[in-house]
Design an enzyme around this catalytic site. Structure first.
Site, PDB file in Angstrom:
ATOM      1  N   CYS A  35       0.924  -1.195   0.098  1.00 13.92           N
ATOM      2  CA  CYS A  35       0.080  -0.197   0.296  1.00 13.92           C
ATOM      3  C   CYS A  35       0.773   0.828  -0.103  1.00 13.92           C
ATOM      4  CB  CYS A  35      -1.045  -0.019   1.123  1.00 13.92           C
ATOM      5  SG  CYS A  35      -2.914   0.963   1.287  1.00 13.92           S
ATOM      6  N   HIS A  51      -3.830  -5.293   0.729  1.00 14.21           N
ATOM      7  CA  HIS A  51      -3.141  -5.868   2.030  1.00 14.21           C
ATOM      8  C   HIS A  51      -3.902  -7.065   2.107  1.00 14.21           C
ATOM      9  CE1 HIS A  51      -2.296  -1.370   4.660  1.00 14.21           C
ATOM     10  NE2 HIS A  51      -3.641  -1.301   3.052  1.00 14.21           N
ATOM     11  N   GLU A  68      -1.557  -8.989   4.499  1.00 14.81           N
ATOM     12  CA  GLU A  68      -1.248  -8.746   5.928  1.00 14.81           C
ATOM     13  C   GLU A  68      -2.894  -9.741   6.513  1.00 14.81           C
ATOM     14  OE1 GLU A  68      -1.720  -4.475   6.201  1.00 14.81           O
ATOM     15  OE2 GLU A  68      -0.557  -5.856   4.254  1.00 14.81           O
TER      16      GLU A  68
END
Length: 238
Positions: free
Chosen positions: A112, A215, A217
Site C-alpha cells: 500500500c 493488503h 497481511e
C-alpha cells in the site's frame, strides 16, 4: 533465519488510550506474514535518516507497510485539497531506508503506502486523491467500512511476474487507499492493475523490488493462501 526490517508507524496525536504518551508501532498482521514465512521480523522505530545504513546493515530485506499519505513534496507538487494527513519524519526515514536497501542490494517489499514510497523514491509520481484526480475511476478503492480481510475488487495480471504463481489472471483483493501510482518510476515493471486501470502491483527483478497496493497481511485474517505472497518474497532473499 532471514531477518526482515519493518519501519514502524507512529501515533502523533493525543488519544483516549495513550493520551500524549506517543508510541511507535506496527500492526500485528505484518509480523504474522513475515513470521509465517519462517523469517524474523525486526521493527525499526522511526528515527534520523542517518540511521538508515545501520538499520539496513542489520537485516536481510526491507518491508514497507501501509499508513499515512505520502507527501507530494517527493514528486514536486503542492498538496491537493483532498490530501490526507502526512508524516514528514516517516516519509524521510522510509525514503532513506529504500535508498540504502538498494545500495546494499537487499530485497524490498512494499505494501500500500510502501508501494507508493518506493515509486516516488525512484522518481515516479502519485495521484494524491483518486476520487478527484483520476478520470477513469469506476471501482471503490477504499472499501471501508467493509472489514479489512474481505476481498472486494479484482486485479488483472499484466504479465508473467512474481505474482503469477500466486494469483489467477483475475483475482480478488482488498483495498484501502485513495492515493495511487500515477507515473511508474523508470525501471519498474507493471505486474497488475485494477479493472479500472489503477496500478495494483509492480516489481523489478534485477533490483529485487516487489510491491502491491492491496493488503495481503489483512487478507491473512481469513485466507491462509495470502501467506504465499510473503513466502514468495522471503524466497527472494539470498
Amino acid at each position: 533465519m532471514k531477518k526482515i526490517g519493518i519501519p514502524s508507524n507512529n501515533l502523533v496525536h493525543a488519544n483516549a488510550h495513550f493520551g500524549t504518551n506517543y508510541v511507535d508501532y506496527i500492526q500485528k498482521n505484518y509480523i504474522d506474514g513475515i513470521s509465517g514465512a519462517n523469517a524474523l521480523p525486526i521493527v525499526f522505530p522511526i528515527g534520523d535518516i542517518k540511521l538508515a545504513k545501520a538499520y539496513i546493515d542489520s537485516v536481510d530485506a526491507l518491508l514497507l507497510a501501509g499508513g499515512q499519505d505520502v507527501s507530494p513534496v517527493y514528486f514536486g507538487e503542492d498538496p491537493h485539497i483532498n490530501l490526507h494527513e502526512t508524516d514528514a519524519r516517516r516519509d524521510a526515514f522510509e525514503v532513506a531506508l529504500v535508498i540504502e536497501a538498494l545500495k546494499q542490494e537487499k530485497p524490498i517489499l512494499g505494501i500500500c503506502r510502501g508501494l507508493q514510497i518506493i515509486n516516488v523514491t525512484l522518481g515516479g509520481t502519485l495521484y494524491q486523491d483518486l476520487g478527484s484526480q483520476y478520470d477513469g475511476l469506476s471501482v471503490k478503492h477504499n472499501q471501508y467500512p467493509t472489514k479489512w480481510h474481505v476481498p472486494t475488487h479484482h486485479i488483472v495480471l499484466q504479465r508473467q511476474s512474481w505474482l503469477s504463481d500466486i494469483f489467477d489472471e483475475k483475482s480478488l483483493v482488498n483495498s484501502f487507499h485513495h492515493q495511487a501510482v500515477k507515473r511508474l518510476a523508470d525501471g519498474l515493471k507493471l505486474d497488475a492493475m485494477s479493472s479500472d486501470n489503477v496500478v495494483e502491483a509492480f516489481s523489478d527483478e534485477s533490483r529485487r523490488i516487489y510491491a502491491v497496493q492491496w493488503h495481503p497481511e489483512m487478507l491473512l485474517m481469513d485466507n491462509p493462501d495470502a501467506q504465499l505472497l510473503f513466502d514468495s518474497f522471503v524466497a527472494k532473499i539470498e
